[in-house]
Design a protein around this motif. Structure first.
Motif, PDB file in Angstrom:
ATOM      1  N   VAL A 149       3.961 -15.539   5.804  1.00 43.48           N
ATOM      2  CA  VAL A 149       3.266 -14.532   4.760  1.00 43.48           C
ATOM      3  C   VAL A 149       2.148 -13.548   5.193  1.00 43.48           C
ATOM      4  O   VAL A 149       1.126 -14.281   5.707  1.00 43.48           O
ATOM      5  N   ILE A 150       2.263 -12.229   5.128  1.00 49.74           N
ATOM      6  CA  ILE A 150       1.197 -11.457   5.654  1.00 49.74           C
ATOM      7  C   ILE A 150       0.780 -10.773   4.370  1.00 49.74           C
ATOM      8  O   ILE A 150       1.594 -10.273   3.744  1.00 49.74           O
ATOM      9  N   VAL A 151      -0.601 -10.998   4.080  1.00 50.53           N
ATOM     10  CA  VAL A 151      -1.247 -10.193   3.076  1.00 50.53           C
ATOM     11  C   VAL A 151      -1.904  -9.123   3.364  1.00 50.53           C
ATOM     12  O   VAL A 151      -2.918  -9.029   4.380  1.00 50.53           O
ATOM     13  N   GLY A 152      -1.584  -7.822   3.236  1.00 50.70           N
ATOM     14  CA  GLY A 152      -1.883  -6.557   3.750  1.00 50.70           C
ATOM     15  C   GLY A 152      -0.913  -5.832   4.517  1.00 50.70           C
ATOM     16  O   GLY A 152      -0.440  -6.455   5.519  1.00 50.70           O
ATOM     17  N   ALA A 153      -0.676  -4.455   4.394  1.00 51.98           N
ATOM     18  CA  ALA A 153       0.291  -3.805   5.028  1.00 51.98           C
ATOM     19  C   ALA A 153      -0.268  -2.455   5.646  1.00 51.98           C
ATOM     20  O   ALA A 153       0.061  -1.583   5.884  1.00 51.98           O
ATOM     21  N   GLY A 154      -1.850  -2.867   6.411  1.00 52.18           N
ATOM     22  CA  GLY A 154      -2.323  -1.778   6.963  1.00 52.18           C
ATOM     23  C   GLY A 154      -1.840  -2.011   8.513  1.00 52.18           C
ATOM     24  O   GLY A 154      -1.050  -2.541   8.848  1.00 52.18           O
ATOM     25  N   TRP A 155      -2.416  -1.494   9.483  1.00 48.16           N
ATOM     26  CA  TRP A 155      -2.150  -1.314  11.028  1.00 48.16           C
ATOM     27  C   TRP A 155      -2.024  -2.949  11.357  1.00 48.16           C
ATOM     28  O   TRP A 155      -0.861  -3.243  11.980  1.00 48.16           O
ATOM     29  N   LEU A 177      -0.281  -1.750  -2.737  1.00 52.79           N
ATOM     30  CA  LEU A 177      -0.017  -0.493  -2.935  1.00 52.79           C
ATOM     31  C   LEU A 177       1.516  -0.121  -2.756  1.00 52.79           C
ATOM     32  O   LEU A 177       2.262  -1.173  -2.366  1.00 52.79           O
ATOM     33  N   PRO A 178       2.098   0.847  -3.035  1.00 50.22           N
ATOM     34  CA  PRO A 178       3.464   1.172  -3.208  1.00 50.22           C
ATOM     35  C   PRO A 178       4.159   1.165  -1.720  1.00 50.22           C
ATOM     36  O   PRO A 178       5.327   1.022  -1.530  1.00 50.22           O
ATOM     37  N   LEU A 179       3.319   1.238  -0.605  1.00 50.78           N
ATOM     38  CA  LEU A 179       4.027   1.591   0.774  1.00 50.78           C
ATOM     39  C   LEU A 179       3.077   1.047   1.561  1.00 50.78           C
ATOM     40  O   LEU A 179       1.663   1.097   1.581  1.00 50.78           O
ATOM     41  N   PRO A 180       3.522   0.473   2.981  1.00 50.10           N
ATOM     42  CA  PRO A 180       2.662   0.232   3.911  1.00 50.10           C
ATOM     43  C   PRO A 180       1.911   1.581   4.515  1.00 50.10           C
ATOM     44  O   PRO A 180       2.328   2.554   4.416  1.00 50.10           O
ATOM     45  N   LEU A 181       0.628   1.252   4.935  1.00 48.64           N
ATOM     46  CA  LEU A 181      -0.113   2.310   5.476  1.00 48.64           C
ATOM     47  C   LEU A 181      -0.394   3.514   4.565  1.00 48.64           C
ATOM     48  O   LEU A 181      -0.740   4.673   4.996  1.00 48.64           O
ATOM     49  N   HIS A 182      -0.234   3.091   3.301  1.00 50.93           N
ATOM     50  CA  HIS A 182      -0.309   3.994   2.228  1.00 50.93           C
ATOM     51  C   HIS A 182      -1.635   5.086   2.191  1.00 50.93           C
ATOM     52  O   HIS A 182      -1.428   6.516   2.095  1.00 50.93           O
ATOM     53  N   LYS A 183      -2.577   4.641   2.362  1.00 47.73           N
ATOM     54  CA  LYS A 183      -4.009   5.225   2.318  1.00 47.73           C
ATOM     55  C   LYS A 183      -4.102   6.111   3.552  1.00 47.73           C
ATOM     56  O   LYS A 183      -4.865   7.055   3.460  1.00 47.73           O
ATOM     57  N   THR A 184      -3.506   5.506   4.550  1.00 47.17           N
ATOM     58  CA  THR A 184      -3.640   6.007   6.009  1.00 47.17           C
ATOM     59  C   THR A 184      -2.769   7.448   6.286  1.00 47.17           C
ATOM     60  O   THR A 184      -3.260   8.338   6.686  1.00 47.17           O
ATOM     61  N   GLY A 190       4.436   6.771   5.096  1.00 45.43           N
ATOM     62  CA  GLY A 190       4.626   5.369   4.847  1.00 45.43           C
ATOM     63  C   GLY A 190       6.261   4.849   4.781  1.00 45.43           C
ATOM     64  O   GLY A 190       6.403   3.521   4.907  1.00 45.43           O
ATOM     65  N   GLU A 191       6.970   5.574   4.286  1.00 44.18           N
ATOM     66  CA  GLU A 191       8.278   5.289   3.834  1.00 44.18           C
ATOM     67  C   GLU A 191       8.974   5.004   5.180  1.00 44.18           C
ATOM     68  O   GLU A 191       9.813   4.003   5.367  1.00 44.18           O
ATOM     69  N   VAL A 192       8.547   5.647   6.200  1.00 42.29           N
ATOM     70  CA  VAL A 192       9.223   5.462   7.575  1.00 42.29           C
ATOM     71  C   VAL A 192       8.915   4.073   7.905  1.00 42.29           C
ATOM     72  O   VAL A 192       9.647   3.441   8.736  1.00 42.29           O
ATOM     73  N   PHE A 193       7.449   3.627   7.910  1.00 40.24           N
ATOM     74  CA  PHE A 193       7.281   2.110   8.586  1.00 40.24           C
ATOM     75  C   PHE A 193       7.897   1.232   7.414  1.00 40.24           C
ATOM     76  O   PHE A 193       8.216   0.093   7.966  1.00 40.24           O
ATOM     77  N   LEU A 237      -1.462 -15.048   6.964  1.00 36.38           N
ATOM     78  CA  LEU A 237      -2.248 -13.983   7.721  1.00 36.38           C
ATOM     79  C   LEU A 237      -2.956 -13.238   6.526  1.00 36.38           C
ATOM     80  O   LEU A 237      -1.966 -12.425   6.026  1.00 36.38           O
ATOM     81  N   VAL A 238      -4.244 -13.137   6.656  1.00 41.65           N
ATOM     82  CA  VAL A 238      -4.809 -12.164   5.932  1.00 41.65           C
ATOM     83  C   VAL A 238      -5.177 -11.061   6.355  1.00 41.65           C
ATOM     84  O   VAL A 238      -6.231 -10.988   7.294  1.00 41.65           O
ATOM     85  N   GLY A 239      -4.654  -9.763   6.024  1.00 37.40           N
ATOM     86  CA  GLY A 239      -5.038  -8.604   6.922  1.00 37.40           C
ATOM     87  C   GLY A 239      -5.161  -7.375   5.908  1.00 37.40           C
ATOM     88  O   GLY A 239      -4.602  -6.610   5.763  1.00 37.40           O
ATOM     89  N   VAL A 240      -6.579  -8.012   5.336  1.00 36.43           N
ATOM     90  CA  VAL A 240      -6.918  -6.915   4.190  1.00 36.43           C
ATOM     91  C   VAL A 240      -8.113  -5.894   4.724  1.00 36.43           C
ATOM     92  O   VAL A 240      -8.738  -5.210   4.030  1.00 36.43           O
ATOM     93  N   GLY A 241      -8.288  -5.662   6.165  1.00 30.36           N
ATOM     94  CA  GLY A 241      -9.215  -4.779   6.640  1.00 30.36           C
ATOM     95  C   GLY A 241     -10.369  -5.627   7.178  1.00 30.36           C
ATOM     96  O   GLY A 241     -10.285  -7.012   7.034  1.00 30.36           O
ATOM     97  N   ALA A 242     -11.232  -4.883   7.537  1.00 29.98           N
ATOM     98  CA  ALA A 242     -12.834  -5.500   7.900  1.00 29.98           C
ATOM     99  C   ALA A 242     -13.866  -4.749   7.637  1.00 29.98           C
ATOM    100  O   ALA A 242     -13.668  -3.563   7.204  1.00 29.98           O
ATOM    101  N   SER A 243     -14.888  -5.415   7.518  1.00 31.38           N
ATOM    102  CA  SER A 243     -16.380  -4.796   7.075  1.00 31.38           C
ATOM    103  C   SER A 243     -17.246  -4.588   8.136  1.00 31.38           C
ATOM    104  O   SER A 243     -17.068  -5.955   8.928  1.00 31.38           O
TER     105      SER A 243
END
Length: 410
Positions: A149-155, A177-184, A190-193, A237-243
């Motif tokens: 299970v992967i939490v987060g659909a960023g890169w 969010l509604p799609l992967p990489l949505h904000k980017t 995003g639909e492609v990915f 895997l928690v993949g919700v970005g970095a600070s």
């Protein structure tokens, strides 16, 4: 300002190591101390979620050969925690209490993976992906039938999902969010990915949040979703970005900026901080970019390398501002892509050249008839033209971007 005799660099990632190496290339003969917490010599991060996780490599791309630091008289201190900055006495203090004086200081402390402030976040087995050891450990846990299970659909989440599927793991990606990489990249790209991963066997739980982790004997075994569903998991895997790691800068009283996402150390166009003789580069730098006329903070590989190289030039007498466009690349299954520039996919106009469904296209984000960012997907012939369109921002029409030879637009 007098010529420095000792330069201390805090952070042994790509930015810090690039600065150290470039200082020697540019003829700096004084002392260089390069100190950071990672136990390994400096390496680049992209392979951690790509080649290493896929099993195509066992080592990252090292920034320099193993003997480079000794041969170039660079005092490399791996596994070293820097506990504080004493700007008044121009020294840093390591975890053992040693004061390390400097004439110039470069902060390249990078980022730390974000976690989720929810019940069960302290369970063993919750993984992040930021270091070489993280990548090797995660790869060892993957295999046929392993429930991931992967939490987060960023890169990071998307690349990790592709790698896990390459190991025949059962992969579910949860994303609020509604799609992967949505904000980017926005909805159309995003639909492609989304479709790419679905075609390769990934289960999406989009528009869905995580409310808790649960486990047995202190180890995570389930992910609880906000719709009440529970996902069993062998690997999470928690993949919700970095600070950005701003603790040292904040404690020392350096000027920070909240005008960039996540905050950052405020630096001018030449990467100088508010303190004399102190510079900041890479993930932590909220850099005043002369082209954009505002501060930007970029976490990608190229920015770390290029800012590290640039600040070394500043320390040996260069005066030019850092003005490079952000750059990023990703590989997922049979899709390879590059992004150049900086855009807002929700306010800029999207122009597509090629075929989104075939995953062979170039996406342009334009504003005021100028290209703010460009993404080439499985198309590799026009990199120089795309870079020039982003860098120089000459006026173009949407029709020309769709149909004209791109070099002709320059």
């Amino acid at each position: 300002m007098a010529e420095p005799h000792r330069i201390v660099i805090v952070g042994t990632g790509l930015a810090g190591a690039s600065a150290a190496g470039t200082l020697r290339e540019r003829g700096f003969l004084g002392e260089i101390v390069l100190a950071g917490r990672d136990p390994h010599r400096p390496y680049e991060l992209p392979a951690l979620s790509k080649a290493i996780l896929l099993g195509d490599a066992d080592e990252p791309e090292w920034v320099h050969d193993e003997d480079f630091y000794d041969e170039h008289n660079i005092d490399l201190r791996t596994g070293t925690e820097i506990a504080g900055l004493h700007l008044g006495e121009r020294a840093v203090v390591d975890g053992d209490g040693e004061h390390i004086p400097y004439d110039r200081l470069i902060l390249a402390t990078g980022s730390a993976p974000r976690t989720l402030p929810i019940p069960g976040a302290d369970l063993a087995g919750l993984r992040t992906l930021r270091t070489l050891d993280d990548s090797l450990s995660l790869r060892d846990a993957l295999g046929a039938g392993v429930r991931v299970v992967i939490v987060g659909a960023g890169w990071i989440g998307c690349e990790a999902a592709a790698a896990a599927r390459a190991h025949d793991a059962e992969v579910t990606v949860v994303e609020p969010l509604p799609l992967p990489l949505h904000k980017t990249v926005g909805p159309e790209v995003g639909e492609v990915f989304r479709d790419l991963h679905a075609a390769n066997g990934v289960t999406w739980r989009l528009n869905t949040g995580v409310t808790a982790f649960t486990g047995a004997e202190g180890v995570v075994t389930k992910v609880v979703l906000d719709d009440g569903t529970t996902l069993p998991a062998d690997v999470v895997l928690v993949g919700v970005g970095a600070s950005p790691r701003l603790e040292l800068a904040k404690a020392a009283g350096l000027e920070l900026s909240d005008s960039v996402a996540g905050g950052g150390v405020a630096v001018d166009a030449t990467l100088r901080t508010s303190a004399p003789g102190v510079y900041a580069v890479g993930d932590i730098a909220a850099h005043f970019h002369p082209r954009y006329g505002r501060r930007v903070r970029v976490e990608h590989w190229a920015n770390a390398k290029d800012q590290g190289t640039h600040v070394a030039g500043v320390l040996v007498g260069d005066v030019e501002p850092y003005a490079k466009s952000p750059y990023f690349f990703s590989d997922q299954y049979d899709l390879g892509m590059e992004v150049r520039g900086l855009a807002n996919p929700f306010t800029d106009d999207l122009v597509v050249r090629g075929d989104l469904a075939a995953r062979e296209f170039t996406a342009f984000w334009t504003r005021g008839g100028r290209v703010r960012a460009a993404m080439n997907v499985n198309q590799w012939d026009d990199g120089a033209a795309l870079q020039a369109l982003v860098d120089f921002q000459q006026p173009v029409t949407a029709e020309d971007l769709r149909t004209a030879p791109l070099p002709d637009l320059l």
